[in-house]
Design an enzyme around this catalytic site. Structure first.
Site, mmCIF file in Angstrom:
data_model
loop_
_atom_site.group_PDB
_atom_site.id
_atom_site.type_symbol
_atom_site.label_atom_id
_atom_site.label_comp_id
_atom_site.label_asym_id
_atom_site.label_seq_id
_atom_site.Cartn_x
_atom_site.Cartn_y
_atom_site.Cartn_z
ATOM 1 N N GLU A 198 23.786 -28.027 4.260
ATOM 2 C CA GLU A 198 24.479 -27.041 3.606
ATOM 3 C C GLU A 198 26.074 -26.875 3.734
ATOM 4 O O GLU A 198 26.260 -27.121 4.952
ATOM 5 C CB GLU A 198 23.913 -25.509 4.025
ATOM 6 C CG GLU A 198 23.807 -24.718 2.825
ATOM 7 C CD GLU A 198 22.976 -24.944 1.649
ATOM 8 O OE1 GLU A 198 23.540 -25.399 0.618
ATOM 9 O OE2 GLU A 198 21.843 -24.664 1.670
ATOM 10 N N HIS A 199 26.697 -26.870 2.945
ATOM 11 C CA HIS A 199 28.382 -26.782 3.322
ATOM 12 C C HIS A 199 28.890 -28.203 3.865
ATOM 13 O O HIS A 199 29.780 -28.561 4.506
ATOM 14 C CB HIS A 199 28.693 -25.972 4.054
ATOM 15 C CG HIS A 199 28.975 -24.381 3.321
ATOM 16 N ND1 HIS A 199 29.988 -23.833 2.767
ATOM 17 C CD2 HIS A 199 27.867 -23.373 3.407
ATOM 18 C CE1 HIS A 199 29.370 -22.684 2.215
ATOM 19 N NE2 HIS A 199 28.386 -22.405 2.618
ATOM 20 N N SER A 226 24.519 -14.575 -25.055
ATOM 21 C CA SER A 226 23.853 -14.486 -23.671
ATOM 22 C C SER A 226 22.953 -13.404 -24.096
ATOM 23 O O SER A 226 23.046 -12.225 -23.935
ATOM 24 C CB SER A 226 24.767 -14.162 -22.689
ATOM 25 O OG SER A 226 23.931 -13.806 -21.511
ATOM 26 N N GLY A 266 21.511 -17.791 -4.872
ATOM 27 C CA GLY A 266 21.885 -18.997 -4.207
ATOM 28 C C GLY A 266 21.123 -20.293 -4.721
ATOM 29 O O GLY A 266 20.860 -21.167 -3.939
ATOM 30 N N SER A 310 22.000 -21.392 -7.669
ATOM 31 C CA SER A 310 23.095 -22.209 -8.710
ATOM 32 C C SER A 310 22.510 -21.796 -10.098
ATOM 33 O O SER A 310 22.190 -22.804 -10.744
ATOM 34 C CB SER A 310 23.040 -23.642 -8.147
ATOM 35 O OG SER A 310 24.504 -23.861 -8.713
ATOM 36 N N GLU A 360 33.973 -25.406 -13.004
ATOM 37 C CA GLU A 360 33.912 -24.352 -11.774
ATOM 38 C C GLU A 360 35.175 -24.162 -11.172
ATOM 39 O O GLU A 360 35.835 -23.293 -10.546
ATOM 40 C CB GLU A 360 32.572 -24.868 -10.911
ATOM 41 C CG GLU A 360 32.404 -23.500 -10.141
ATOM 42 C CD GLU A 360 30.909 -23.498 -10.009
ATOM 43 O OE1 GLU A 360 30.181 -24.073 -10.584
ATOM 44 O OE2 GLU A 360 30.653 -22.612 -8.830
ATOM 45 N N ASP A 403 25.341 -28.942 -6.528
ATOM 46 C CA ASP A 403 24.667 -28.270 -7.641
ATOM 47 C C ASP A 403 24.425 -28.669 -8.654
ATOM 48 O O ASP A 403 23.444 -28.887 -9.513
ATOM 49 C CB ASP A 403 25.285 -26.735 -7.404
ATOM 50 C CG ASP A 403 25.219 -25.885 -6.176
ATOM 51 O OD1 ASP A 403 24.660 -26.460 -5.447
ATOM 52 O OD2 ASP A 403 26.044 -24.978 -6.257
ATOM 53 N N TYR A 407 34.189 -18.763 0.671
ATOM 54 C CA TYR A 407 33.955 -20.429 0.321
ATOM 55 C C TYR A 407 35.061 -20.984 0.485
ATOM 56 O O TYR A 407 35.174 -22.051 1.078
ATOM 57 C CB TYR A 407 33.122 -20.397 -1.049
ATOM 58 C CG TYR A 407 32.640 -21.859 -1.325
ATOM 59 C CD1 TYR A 407 31.387 -22.100 -0.914
ATOM 60 C CD2 TYR A 407 33.440 -22.754 -1.927
ATOM 61 C CE1 TYR A 407 30.766 -23.481 -1.070
ATOM 62 C CE2 TYR A 407 32.942 -24.026 -2.074
ATOM 63 C CZ TYR A 407 31.563 -24.270 -1.717
ATOM 64 O OH TYR A 407 31.142 -25.739 -1.996
HETATM 65 C C1 GLA Z 1 27.607 -23.786 -3.470
HETATM 66 C C2 GLA Z 1 28.373 -24.892 -3.797
HETATM 67 C C3 GLA Z 1 27.871 -26.184 -3.241
HETATM 68 C C4 GLA Z 1 27.677 -26.383 -1.753
HETATM 69 C C5 GLA Z 1 26.850 -25.172 -1.580
HETATM 70 C C6 GLA Z 1 26.852 -25.005 0.172
HETATM 71 O O1 GLA Z 1 26.184 -23.668 -3.704
HETATM 72 O O2 GLA Z 1 28.471 -24.895 -5.409
HETATM 73 O O3 GLA Z 1 28.587 -27.163 -3.649
HETATM 74 O O4 GLA Z 1 29.037 -26.490 -1.292
HETATM 75 O O5 GLA Z 1 27.756 -23.858 -1.878
HETATM 76 O O6 GLA Z 1 26.141 -26.130 0.685
#
Ligand code: GLA
Length: 388
Positions: free
Chosen positions: A34-35, A69, A124, A126, A160, A172, A222
């Site tokens: 993650e990250h 939508s 979370g 996506s 994005e 994602d 973020y």
């Molecule tokens: C979000 C971002 C991803 C990634 C995650 C953390 O989902 O869209 O690119 O950085 O956070 O891992």
């Protein structure tokens, strides 16, 4: 906004519809990593069985598009000749993708698109990448744009960045498009090489617990994390010859620069460096079917995200602590950007109902919020459901 308007419910466009196309675009989980994506590191995501369903048709117009939508009960009307940012969140995913496609080709013409989502927003997993990639994938088919999967992934990421304003990594969009049933994917975010790794975890299951909170910090924090990683890297680069990301930074280098970095930048960077190592360890464990070790690494990741990277929140920490105490849960952690959304849990199938019951009750008592729980499975990436 003068170039587009929204109307509630569907309006008859007056145009004729010919080719019809139905596309499913999935959300994703991330087992570990993650990250790390925007630090050119490793990630281990998978597409899941929660999808957004798109129905497309060409409407015969040169430039008028309608995107309806079901979830927002709203139709966005777009003039392809005048695309600009909106103040309305979900519009920007659509407009951003159209903008990016138009920079590549002028083959897109008027269309209608109907969207129904089973991917909960802000959880979370996506929903944003599912939305971007499903739209790009569908338009690619509808108008024969000739885009490759990687074009779809990258243009969705740029949408994005440029329209939504989150400087997200590639994970994602990659996971949503490239997903494969019963597999996670080890992606090297520097080279973009990837491997499918089979993940059969019987008698365990993957369980998502949705906190149903989405703290508004998400986008700002973020981008701040991303900047902090760059600042930490710049200090390391004063002392060591390393390339343009934290990917090749070692914990020894960080130790050497600890004083100069200060605790905040040091913690951010050391989380990223150790998380990259954890991804590779988890892959080894997975290949040996050592789920206990995968679970242990997930708990470690959560600790790092919560204490060093500081992207968790009390609700997520509470659910992970609960999971840690519960026999039959091998691992748990927050997934995605953070500040809300879901925890991912590896739970013994038999004990799942009792764990969900316990977590739901405790969460309600502590926060007065209803928890949503759903078991998930690893699925194929964005694909056509029907063409007629
Ligand atoms: C979000 C971002 C991803 C990634 C995650 C953390 O989902 O869209 O690119 O950085 O956070 O891992």
């Amino acid at each position: 906004m003068k170039n587009k308007k929204t109307i509630t419910k569907t309006q008859k466009s007056g145009f004729s519809f010919d080719l019809h196309l139905q596309v499913a675009s999935p959300g994703r989980i991330n087992l570990i990593g993650e990250h790390t994506d925007y630090n050119e590191g490793y990630v281990l995501p998978a597409a899941i069985d929660k999808t957004i369903i798109f129905s497309f048709s060409r409407n015969g117009s040169r430039n008028r598009c309608t995107v309806q939508s079901m979830d927002y009960d709203e139709t966005l009307v777009i003039d392809l000749d005048h695309i600009s940012k909106s103040t309305e969140g979900w519009h920007n995913y659509i407009l951003g993708v159209l903008h990016e496609i138009k920079l590549k080709t002028d083959k897109v013409k008027g269309f209608h698109c109907h969207i129904e989502s089973l991917v909960p927003v802000g959880s979370g997993i996506s929903s944003s990448a599912a939305l971007e990639c499903g739209l790009a994938f569908g338009l690619n088919e509808l108008f024969q744009l000739g885009l490759e999967k990687w074009d779809i992934i990258k243009l969705s990421q740029r949408a994005e960045h440029n329209f939504v304003g989150t400087k997200c990594g590639i994970m994602d969009q990659f996971a949503s498009v490239m997903g494969k049933k019963d597999h996670v994917m080890l992606l090297d975010c520097k080279t973009l090489d990837f491997d499918y790794i089979s993940m059969n975890i019987e008698p365990y299951k993957l369980l998502l617990l949705n906190t149903n909170v989405s703290h508004n910090l998400a986008t700002g924090e973020y981008n701040t994390r991303r900047r902090q990683c760059e600042e930490g890297l710049a200090i390391v680069q004063k002392h060591f010859q390393v390339e343009s990301s934290l990917r090749h930074v070692t914990s020894e280098m960080l130790e050497h620069c600890k004083q100069e970095m200060g605790p905040l930048l040091y913690n951010r960077c050391s989380y990223v460096v150790s998380e990259n190592e954890r991804v590779l360890k988890a892959v080894n464990a997975l290949k040996k079917n050592d789920l206990k070790e995968v679970g242990r690494l997930m708990f470690e990741t959560h600790r790092g995200l919560s204490e060093d990277y500081e992207v968790s929140c009390v609700e997520l920490d509470f659910l992970v602590a609960l999971a840690k105490e519960h026999e039959g849960v091998l691992g748990a952690r927050m997934i995605g950007g953070g500040f809300g959304g879901c925890t991912l849990n590896i739970v013994q199938g038999d004990g799942m109902a009792s764990f969900v019951e316990k977590a739901t009750k405790a969460y309600q008592e502590r926060f007065g919020i209803e928890l949503s729980a759903f078991q998930t499975s690893l699925s194929n990436g964005t694909h056509i459901l029907k063409k007629f």
